[in-house]
Design a protein around this motif. Structure first.
Motif, PDB file in Angstrom:
ATOM      1  N   VAL A  42      66.001  29.191  31.825  1.00 20.32           N
ATOM      2  CA  VAL A  42      64.720  29.886  31.814  1.00 20.32           C
ATOM      3  C   VAL A  42      63.969  29.483  33.071  1.00 20.32           C
ATOM      4  O   VAL A  42      63.713  28.295  33.295  1.00 20.32           O
ATOM      5  N   ASN A  43      63.698  30.475  33.904  1.00 23.67           N
ATOM      6  CA  ASN A  43      63.010  30.242  35.180  1.00 23.67           C
ATOM      7  C   ASN A  43      63.740  29.197  36.032  1.00 23.67           C
ATOM      8  O   ASN A  43      63.126  28.340  36.672  1.00 23.67           O
ATOM      9  N   GLY A  44      65.080  29.270  35.998  1.00 20.94           N
ATOM     10  CA  GLY A  44      65.906  28.406  36.828  1.00 20.94           C
ATOM     11  C   GLY A  44      66.236  27.060  36.232  1.00 20.94           C
ATOM     12  O   GLY A  44      67.001  26.290  36.823  1.00 20.94           O
ATOM     13  N   ASN A  45      65.701  26.758  35.059  1.00 17.37           N
ATOM     14  CA  ASN A  45      65.940  25.462  34.427  1.00 17.37           C
ATOM     15  C   ASN A  45      66.815  25.613  33.187  1.00 17.37           C
ATOM     16  O   ASN A  45      66.589  26.508  32.365  1.00 17.37           O
ATOM     17  N   VAL A  46      67.809  24.734  33.061  1.00 16.18           N
ATOM     18  CA  VAL A  46      68.649  24.735  31.865  1.00 16.18           C
ATOM     19  C   VAL A  46      67.805  24.310  30.669  1.00 16.18           C
ATOM     20  O   VAL A  46      67.065  23.324  30.731  1.00 16.18           O
ATOM     21  N   VAL A  47      67.912  25.077  29.592  1.00 11.54           N
ATOM     22  CA  VAL A  47      67.134  24.797  28.382  1.00 11.54           C
ATOM     23  C   VAL A  47      68.096  24.457  27.255  1.00 11.54           C
ATOM     24  O   VAL A  47      69.035  25.204  26.982  1.00 11.54           O
ATOM     25  N   ASP A  63      62.211  34.467  33.449  1.00 13.85           N
ATOM     26  CA  ASP A  63      63.555  34.782  33.942  1.00 13.85           C
ATOM     27  C   ASP A  63      64.561  34.069  33.041  1.00 13.85           C
ATOM     28  O   ASP A  63      64.816  32.878  33.196  1.00 13.85           O
ATOM     29  N   VAL A  64      65.102  34.810  32.073  1.00 12.05           N
ATOM     30  CA  VAL A  64      66.049  34.244  31.113  1.00 12.05           C
ATOM     31  C   VAL A  64      67.452  34.700  31.495  1.00 12.05           C
ATOM     32  O   VAL A  64      67.702  35.901  31.647  1.00 12.05           O
ATOM     33  N   LYS A 120      73.889  36.562  34.198  1.00  9.40           N
ATOM     34  CA  LYS A 120      73.332  37.762  33.570  1.00  9.40           C
ATOM     35  C   LYS A 120      71.857  37.560  33.235  1.00  9.40           C
ATOM     36  O   LYS A 120      71.492  36.633  32.506  1.00  9.40           O
ATOM     37  N   VAL A 121      71.019  38.432  33.766  1.00  9.15           N
ATOM     38  CA  VAL A 121      69.586  38.410  33.461  1.00  9.15           C
ATOM     39  C   VAL A 121      69.353  39.182  32.163  1.00  9.15           C
ATOM     40  O   VAL A 121      69.828  40.311  32.008  1.00  9.15           O
ATOM     41  N   LEU A 122      68.627  38.570  31.231  1.00  8.35           N
ATOM     42  CA  LEU A 122      68.377  39.198  29.936  1.00  8.35           C
ATOM     43  C   LEU A 122      66.969  39.788  29.897  1.00  8.35           C
ATOM     44  O   LEU A 122      65.988  39.097  30.177  1.00  8.35           O
TER      45      LEU A 122
END
Length: 237
Positions: A32-37, A48-49, A54-56
């Motif tokens: 999410v927004n470049g960070n692993v969640v 940005d998920v 692949k962008v969701l």
């Protein structure tokens, strides 16, 4: 768009079920927004998920409406006999919304319209016991004995109703007005309950679902539910 749990966002994008989405999150496959969640967070369509590259994105906006259904309107999206349906009142809404549960053709009052299937299923599932409150006008008097019968459960044709709550009883000149709250949703249940104790309803209006009240919403009109109202029903977006 209101923020929602990450696993629901992934499911609404059509990528995976909620359960599978939770597994992907715990495995570190979601950013999410470049960070692993690796835990559940709240997101919306501004985030940005991604899963891999692949962008969701959710194509359809989730909509939740409170609608005051008039009498002589079918709680359905269409009718083979050409009668007016609840869908006719939402023809200017961009997304297709559908009714949550039912409300009798000859009854009026509050019904929810949505395109969120999880929300609809949550409200209709018996285990969640969402209360529906009705204002009743009828012929006959609500005696103490009849009140107790209605509250404890009556036979409506081979089925004993669950406990109900009776409030604001007014008897006058052989007629009565009363409010009844139930957690079930059998076909024409309130009318059948009153028939079972010899009281004939001539006007029935649903005035609340859970803590959400119809208020001054006019018949045939609708408004958006607030996130606070949705959450007050026990549902988390």
């Amino acid at each position: 768009m209101e923020k929602m749990r990450l696993q629901k966002y992934i499911a609404l994008c059509g990528y995976a079920s909620r359960r599978k989405a939770e597994q992907l999150i715990s495995q570190g496959a979601v950013t999410v927004n470049g960070n692993v969640v690796r835990e559940i967070i709240m997101v919306d369509d501004s985030d940005d998920v991604r899963i891999g590259n692949k962008v969701l994105k959710i194509e359809n906006k989730l909509l939740y409406f409170a609608f005051n259904k008039p009498e002589m309107v079918i709680t359905s999206m269409s009718d083979q006999f050409g009668r007016k349906t609840v869908a006719d009142f939402f023809d200017t809404v961009e997304e297709r919304v559908y009714p949550v549960g039912r409300l009798d053709y000859d009854s009026s009052g509050l019904i929810f319209m949505t395109n969120d299937g999880d929300f609809a299923n949550f409200l209709m599932h018996p285990k969640n016991e969402v209360t529906k409150t009705y204002a009743v006008s009828a012929k006959g008097d609500i005696t103490d004995d009849i009140k107790i019968q209605l509250e404890n459960g009556v036979d409506i044709g081979g089925y004993i109703t669950e406990k109900a709550r009776i409030d604001n009883v007014v008897n006058s000149n052989g007629k009565c007005s009363v409010e009844i709250s139930i957690t079930e949703g059998k076909n024409r249940q309130v009318r059948k309950m009153f028939d079972a104790v010899g009281i004939k309803i001539y006007m029935l209006q649903r005035i609340a679902i859970g803590p959400v009240k119809i208020g001054d919403l006019k018949k045939g009109r609708y408004r958006s539910l607030t996130q606070k109202e949705i959450e007050s029903l026990g549902y988390n977006i």
